[in-house]
Write a protein that holds these residues in place. Structure first.
Motif, PDB file in Angstrom:
ATOM      1  N   GLU A  98      25.813  10.431  22.710  1.00 21.25           N
ATOM      2  CA  GLU A  98      24.849  10.220  23.790  1.00 21.25           C
ATOM      3  C   GLU A  98      23.531  10.915  23.464  1.00 21.25           C
ATOM      4  N   ILE A  99      23.615  12.112  22.904  1.00 25.56           N
ATOM      5  CA  ILE A  99      22.413  12.837  22.474  1.00 25.56           C
ATOM      6  C   ILE A  99      21.709  12.041  21.377  1.00 25.56           C
ATOM      7  N   LEU A 100      22.476  11.556  20.425  1.00 30.07           N
ATOM      8  CA  LEU A 100      21.907  10.758  19.344  1.00 30.07           C
ATOM      9  C   LEU A 100      21.132   9.565  19.896  1.00 30.07           C
ATOM     10  N   SER A 101      21.744   8.874  20.830  1.00 31.89           N
ATOM     11  CA  SER A 101      21.129   7.680  21.386  1.00 31.89           C
ATOM     12  C   SER A 101      19.903   7.994  22.238  1.00 31.89           C
ATOM     13  N   THR A 102      20.069   8.876  23.225  1.00 28.88           N
ATOM     14  CA  THR A 102      18.995   9.106  24.193  1.00 28.88           C
ATOM     15  C   THR A 102      17.863   9.985  23.686  1.00 28.88           C
ATOM     16  N   GLU A 103      18.175  10.934  22.810  1.00 30.42           N
ATOM     17  CA  GLU A 103      17.154  11.875  22.356  1.00 30.42           C
ATOM     18  C   GLU A 103      16.527  11.510  21.018  1.00 30.42           C
ATOM     19  N   PHE A 104      17.174  10.623  20.269  1.00 30.74           N
ATOM     20  CA  PHE A 104      16.648  10.282  18.950  1.00 30.74           C
ATOM     21  C   PHE A 104      16.388   8.786  18.791  1.00 30.74           C
ATOM     22  N   LEU A 105      17.438   7.981  18.894  1.00 32.73           N
ATOM     23  CA  LEU A 105      17.271   6.558  18.602  1.00 32.73           C
ATOM     24  C   LEU A 105      16.358   5.850  19.588  1.00 32.73           C
ATOM     25  N   ASP A 106      16.602   6.035  20.888  1.00 29.62           N
ATOM     26  CA  ASP A 106      15.768   5.361  21.894  1.00 29.62           C
ATOM     27  C   ASP A 106      14.287   5.723  21.755  1.00 29.62           C
ATOM     28  N   PRO A 107      13.945   7.022  21.700  1.00 27.86           N
ATOM     29  CA  PRO A 107      12.523   7.366  21.570  1.00 27.86           C
ATOM     30  C   PRO A 107      11.894   6.856  20.270  1.00 27.86           C
ATOM     31  N   LEU A 108      12.695   6.788  19.210  1.00 31.85           N
ATOM     32  CA  LEU A 108      12.163   6.318  17.928  1.00 31.85           C
ATOM     33  C   LEU A 108      12.156   4.795  17.819  1.00 31.85           C
ATOM     34  N   GLY A 109      12.828   4.128  18.757  1.00 35.56           N
ATOM     35  CA  GLY A 109      12.929   2.680  18.695  1.00 35.56           C
ATOM     36  C   GLY A 109      13.780   2.194  17.533  1.00 35.56           C
ATOM     37  N   VAL A 110      14.803   2.994  17.205  1.00 36.01           N
ATOM     38  CA  VAL A 110      15.684   2.687  16.080  1.00 36.01           C
ATOM     39  C   VAL A 110      17.038   2.233  16.614  1.00 36.01           C
ATOM     40  N   SER A 111      17.560   1.140  16.080  1.00 34.87           N
ATOM     41  CA  SER A 111      18.869   0.637  16.500  1.00 34.87           C
ATOM     42  C   SER A 111      19.977   1.344  15.716  1.00 34.87           C
ATOM     43  N   ALA A 112      21.186   1.192  16.198  1.00 34.15           N
ATOM     44  CA  ALA A 112      22.345   1.759  15.505  1.00 34.15           C
ATOM     45  C   ALA A 112      22.466   1.170  14.101  1.00 34.15           C
ATOM     46  N   THR A 113      22.212  -0.107  13.983  1.00 35.75           N
ATOM     47  CA  THR A 113      22.288  -0.764  12.681  1.00 35.75           C
ATOM     48  C   THR A 113      21.235  -0.228  11.725  1.00 35.75           C
ATOM     49  N   GLU A 114      20.026  -0.018  12.226  1.00 39.61           N
ATOM     50  CA  GLU A 114      18.961   0.533  11.388  1.00 39.61           C
ATOM     51  C   GLU A 114      19.299   1.953  10.932  1.00 39.61           C
ATOM     52  N   LEU A 115      19.834   2.760  11.845  1.00 33.88           N
ATOM     53  CA  LEU A 115      20.232   4.117  11.469  1.00 33.88           C
ATOM     54  C   LEU A 115      21.345   4.066  10.433  1.00 33.88           C
ATOM     55  N   ALA A 116      22.335   3.220  10.663  1.00 34.38           N
ATOM     56  CA  ALA A 116      23.447   3.100   9.720  1.00 34.38           C
ATOM     57  C   ALA A 116      22.941   2.745   8.329  1.00 34.38           C
ATOM     58  N   ARG A 117      22.021   1.812   8.272  1.00 38.15           N
ATOM     59  CA  ARG A 117      21.440   1.419   6.985  1.00 38.15           C
ATOM     60  C   ARG A 117      20.723   2.610   6.348  1.00 38.15           C
ATOM     61  N   ALA A 118      19.981   3.364   7.148  1.00 35.49           N
ATOM     62  CA  ALA A 118      19.203   4.494   6.639  1.00 35.49           C
ATOM     63  C   ALA A 118      20.091   5.623   6.106  1.00 35.49           C
ATOM     64  N   ILE A 119      21.261   5.817   6.747  1.00 36.48           N
ATOM     65  CA  ILE A 119      22.136   6.920   6.316  1.00 36.48           C
ATOM     66  C   ILE A 119      23.307   6.432   5.455  1.00 36.48           C
ATOM     67  N   HIS A 120      23.266   5.152   5.093  1.00 38.46           N
ATOM     68  CA  HIS A 120      24.247   4.564   4.161  1.00 38.46           C
ATOM     69  C   HIS A 120      25.691   4.658   4.656  1.00 38.46           C
ATOM     70  N   VAL A 121      25.897   4.226   5.899  1.00 35.68           N
ATOM     71  CA  VAL A 121      27.245   4.130   6.461  1.00 35.68           C
ATOM     72  C   VAL A 121      27.399   2.763   7.124  1.00 35.68           C
ATOM     73  N   PRO A 122      28.640   2.326   7.352  1.00 31.86           N
ATOM     74  CA  PRO A 122      28.827   1.058   8.058  1.00 31.86           C
ATOM     75  C   PRO A 122      28.283   1.147   9.483  1.00 31.86           C
ATOM     76  N   PRO A 123      27.708   0.066   9.988  1.00 31.88           N
ATOM     77  CA  PRO A 123      27.152   0.090  11.353  1.00 31.88           C
ATOM     78  C   PRO A 123      28.162   0.498  12.420  1.00 31.88           C
ATOM     79  N   ASN A 124      29.435   0.126  12.257  1.00 31.16           N
ATOM     80  CA  ASN A 124      30.414   0.486  13.292  1.00 31.16           C
ATOM     81  C   ASN A 124      30.637   1.995  13.366  1.00 31.16           C
ATOM     82  N   ARG A 125      30.342   2.721  12.308  1.00 29.82           N
ATOM     83  CA  ARG A 125      30.467   4.184  12.337  1.00 29.82           C
ATOM     84  C   ARG A 125      29.456   4.770  13.321  1.00 29.82           C
ATOM     85  N   VAL A 126      28.234   4.299  13.278  1.00 30.81           N
ATOM     86  CA  VAL A 126      27.192   4.776  14.195  1.00 30.81           C
ATOM     87  C   VAL A 126      27.460   4.261  15.607  1.00 30.81           C
ATOM     88  N   THR A 127      27.832   3.006  15.727  1.00 26.99           N
ATOM     89  CA  THR A 127      28.115   2.425  17.046  1.00 26.99           C
ATOM     90  C   THR A 127      29.256   3.164  17.739  1.00 26.99           C
TER      91      THR A 127
END
Length: 97
Positions: free
Chosen positions: A12-41
């Protein structure tokens, strides 16, 4: 008596304090950190815990520290365990003299 709040999952912290303000999706983060999207989701949905590997990846991508993410996870886990209670109530301290 203080108000008791529900423990906050690190996802929840990841989503509300980082991804939402940055406008980054879970898939985009997963790609950036080299993990499968379902890991971030799963992390965002509170279905997975922050592992040391994930903490290192998040810290690097989001300019935080791995300890930040692991401390959030540890606090969440401790709060959940304390809320479960029951069994712990019967444990008495061992006194050594």
């Amino acid at each position: 008596m203080p108000t008791k709040y529900e423990p906050i999952h690190p996802g929840e912290i990841l989503s509300t304090e980082f991804l939402d303000p940055l406008g980054v999706s879970a898939t985009e983060l997963a790609r950036a950190i080299h993990v499968p999207p379902n890991r971030v989701t799963r992390l965002i949905n509170g279905q997975a815990a922050v592992t040391p590997d994930t903490a290192l990846r998040l810290a690097r991508a989001l300019r935080t520290t791995p300890e930040f993410w692991l401390n959030l996870q540890m606090r969440f886990d401790l709060d959940m365990a304390a809320d479960a209670g029951g069994v712990m109530d019967d444990i008495q301290p061992i006194v050594v003299m």
